[in-house]
Structures are given as C-alpha cells and as structure tokens.
Scaffold this active site. Structure first.
Site, PDB file in Angstrom:
ATOM      1  N   ASP A  10       9.274 -21.924  -8.090  1.00 50.22           N
ATOM      2  CA  ASP A  10       8.405 -21.409  -9.143  1.00 50.22           C
ATOM      3  C   ASP A  10       7.219 -20.746  -8.443  1.00 50.22           C
ATOM      4  O   ASP A  10       6.705 -21.285  -7.455  1.00 50.22           O
ATOM      5  CB  ASP A  10       7.943 -22.562 -10.037  1.00 50.22           C
ATOM      6  CG  ASP A  10       7.137 -22.083 -11.233  1.00 50.22           C
ATOM      7  OD1 ASP A  10       7.547 -22.340 -12.372  1.00 50.22           O
ATOM      8  OD2 ASP A  10       6.066 -21.458 -11.027  1.00 50.22           O
ATOM      9  N   SER A  12       4.319 -20.734  -9.165  1.00 44.93           N
ATOM     10  CA  SER A  12       3.129 -21.571  -9.267  1.00 44.93           C
ATOM     11  C   SER A  12       3.204 -22.793  -8.343  1.00 44.93           C
ATOM     12  O   SER A  12       2.312 -23.633  -8.341  1.00 44.93           O
ATOM     13  CB  SER A  12       2.966 -22.022 -10.722  1.00 44.93           C
ATOM     14  OG  SER A  12       1.794 -22.765 -10.902  1.00 44.93           O
ATOM     15  N   SER A  13       4.253 -22.874  -7.532  1.00 47.96           N
ATOM     16  CA  SER A  13       4.473 -24.039  -6.677  1.00 47.96           C
ATOM     17  C   SER A  13       4.061 -23.765  -5.232  1.00 47.96           C
ATOM     18  O   SER A  13       4.711 -22.995  -4.522  1.00 47.96           O
ATOM     19  CB  SER A  13       5.961 -24.410  -6.704  1.00 47.96           C
ATOM     20  OG  SER A  13       6.319 -25.176  -5.575  1.00 47.96           O
ATOM     21  N   PRO A  14       2.979 -24.390  -4.772  1.00 49.41           N
ATOM     22  CA  PRO A  14       2.583 -24.168  -3.378  1.00 49.41           C
ATOM     23  C   PRO A  14       3.652 -24.611  -2.385  1.00 49.41           C
ATOM     24  O   PRO A  14       3.800 -23.993  -1.328  1.00 49.41           O
ATOM     25  CB  PRO A  14       1.305 -24.983  -3.213  1.00 49.41           C
ATOM     26  CG  PRO A  14       1.113 -25.760  -4.454  1.00 49.41           C
ATOM     27  CD  PRO A  14       2.032 -25.236  -5.507  1.00 49.41           C
ATOM     28  N   GLY A  16       6.794 -24.305  -2.818  1.00 46.59           N
ATOM     29  CA  GLY A  16       7.718 -23.175  -2.773  1.00 46.59           C
ATOM     30  C   GLY A  16       7.206 -22.108  -1.807  1.00 46.59           C
ATOM     31  O   GLY A  16       7.960 -21.560  -0.998  1.00 46.59           O
TER      32      GLY A  16
END
EC number: 5.99.1.4
Lengths: 200, 200
Positions: A10, A12-14, A16
C-alpha cells in the site's frame, strides 16, 4: 522454480517503501520478474478488523519508533508525512492506469510516489500531487489526470484489490514467490532464501 | 551498552518458542544476561483488541502455513497441539514461582514446557501437565502444585503482566535490549545487531 515474485504493497505503508530498496535486486539475482501490485489496505482492514498501526493501542508507539529505526537500517531517506496514514486510491489508480501500457513506467511512478511520501514527507493523497509526481517523470499530466478518473481504471483497481484479498493478502508489504506467501518487510531474507533453495 | 535483554513471550506462542533457539546464545555472545519473562497475551489482547492469529480473518491461514515453515527454518521440532491456542496461566505461575528462588531452573522449565507444547504437541494447559513437566526436571511435584495455587504466585504473575503492558509489550516474542523494543521472532537479527553496534 518460482515464475515470479508478486510484491503487494500500500502506498501508505512505510514498510512497503522499505521493501522497494531490495525487492527488484532479489528478483534480478534469481532471474525472476517482480510484479509490483499496489493494493488498498483499507479494503483489507474492513475484513480483518485491523487498522493502521499508528492508531492501535500499545502498538502505535512501537510503530512510531520502529519505522525511522528501520529506515536507518535499510539506508533509505525517511520523513513521516504530517498527514499519516493517508488515502492512496489515487496513487493506486495512476499506477494501474500506466501499468496497462507501460509496466516499467508504472514501477518508476511507484518509486517516485514512495520517495515523495516517505523520503520527502510530502502529501500524495490529492490528485494534483500524484499527477505532479507523474509529470516530473515525463508522463503527460492531462492523460494521467483523465486516466485516474476513468471508470475502467477504477474497475481495474477494484479487481486488483479483490484478487489480492482472495489471495489472502492482509498486510503490506506482502510477497508471493510463486504460491508461497510471505508477510512483512522482515521476511525479505526469507523470500531471497526461498528462491535460492527452492523452498525448505 | 545494554545491561540486559528482556525476553517476553507467551507459552502459547510458537514464535516465542522459535526465539528460544537463539536468544540465550545472543546474550552470551554479547555478554549480557537474558531475562525470560513469560506473559499472558490474553490480558494484552483485551487492550489491543487483537486476538490469537489463527482465529483472525485472512491471517489465520497464513499463520497455519508460516508456523511449521518457520520451525523448519529454525531447525526446531514442531507439532501444533490439538488444542490451540491454549491457556498458559498455570505455566506462567509455575515459572514465576520457581524463578523466585531458582531463575535458571525456571528457564529450564520454560524450555521444557515449550518443548512439550510445540516440540511434542502436548497439552500444557492443565495443572497436572505443568506439574508433570516440572517433576520430570526433578522439581518437587507437591511443592510446585501448591506454589502454582498460592495467592502470592498469582499476584506475582499479575504484577509481571501489568509491568509488561506498562512497557507496551503487545506481542510474543517481544524483546527489550535495555530500553530498545523489538517485536517478533523476525527481529532477532536486529537484537543481535543492536547489541553488536550499540544501536544505529
């Protein structure tokens, strides 16, 4: 031999974002393609009942501490955006709109969006922000803008997210090496090892 | 230099079991003591709203797949007990009852209980099972039995669990290297690295 790595994340996922530092290199090392597949964790959380980590009791403080610590270890620039977590549906649509005709361009956009969000701490939620990042890479701003809003793009994103949920992808990053699932940035060493040994 | 590693785990957590394969060796390597601190995740889940992984939507299947895969990688014998997750308050009480006078004996008991539960797949929930494992190690069965039921032991366990929650321990295994928190069996390499480098 796995035919590909599916890399779910995502925007918004650090964690990631941290995975982007190694995932393509792991694919190259083992001669397998890496399919970047952004998803919308919000849709997943509706099923799992989980929520963004910073909002969870007890876990929130750990997250705020662990994320910059992980960034330092990975060696990526890191700045948490003022608005976090943030909506990523526009980023996701821009990615899949481009990926239809230019998969490598879409990955370049994904990297640039992640760098914008977590390397520089800027807001990638609004349409104009996503279009701006794409334009900096040389994409046609008007084309991206209308692509983001096209009905077919919205359907495409929905289909991708639904497919990820059917595959029981419940976090970010999440990897499939062939049919073998691995959850979390922490598991990149195992992804690498799985490809090296062909399983264990 | 960290003065100690605090190793928090629940006896019902297979990932806690996996951590026992390396945690003492990491402590020895860096010359720091390892404090084994069993906790009761049930009390933690009341606050976080989480639950045992096998019961969660989407996550459950991954867990059932990942646990034996992790066991093979770590090299520990593994068998999931028929009753899982299981209650661990008795195991926890036996541990802290013994730890008051014999910390090393308590760690031997913890290892034996974990081996019983996840190495052999046996039930360690009942009092007689815990007492039986302790007796096999040479502990006095009657003494352990009354120790488990003593009011002071119950208070001791409660105080330990409350202290862990105040430290925001929300999963198993969970490590503190001095004041630095690390969550998850996946993070043992980071625990090792943190001690080696004195942080990063």
């Amino acid at each position: 031999m796995a035919e590909a790595i599916d890399f779910y994340f995502d925007f918004s996922s650090p964690y990631g974002y941290f995975a982007t530092a190694r995932i393509d290199e792991i694919g190259r090392k083992h001669g397998v393609p890496v399919n970047w597949r952004p998803i919308l964790l919000g849709a997943v959380f509706k099923i799992t009942g989980a929520g963004p980590q910073p909002t969870l009791p007890l876990k929130g403080d750990y997250f705020i501490h662990d994320v910059p610590r992980s960034a330092r270890l990975v060696g990526l620039p890191f700045r948490l955006p003022a608005q976090f977590p943030f909506g990523t549906v526009t980023a996701c649509r821009a990615y899949y709109f481009i990926a239809q005709t230019d998969p490598e361009g879409a990955v370049r956009l994904a990297r640039a969006l992640y760098d914008h969000a977590f390397g520089k701490g800027r807001d990638i939620c609004p349409v104009e922000a996503v279009v701006g990042v794409a334009a900096e890479l040389g994409f046609d701003a008007d084309k991206i803008q209308s692509g983001i809003q096209a009905h077919e793009t919205k359907e495409l994103v929905k289909a991708e997210v639904d497919a990820a949920i059917r595959r029981e992808v419940f976090g970010s990053p999440f990897f499939y090496v062939g049919d073998e699932p691995f959850w979390g940035h922490d598991r990149l060493d195992q992804v690498d090892l799985w490809l090296e040994k062909g399983g264990w």
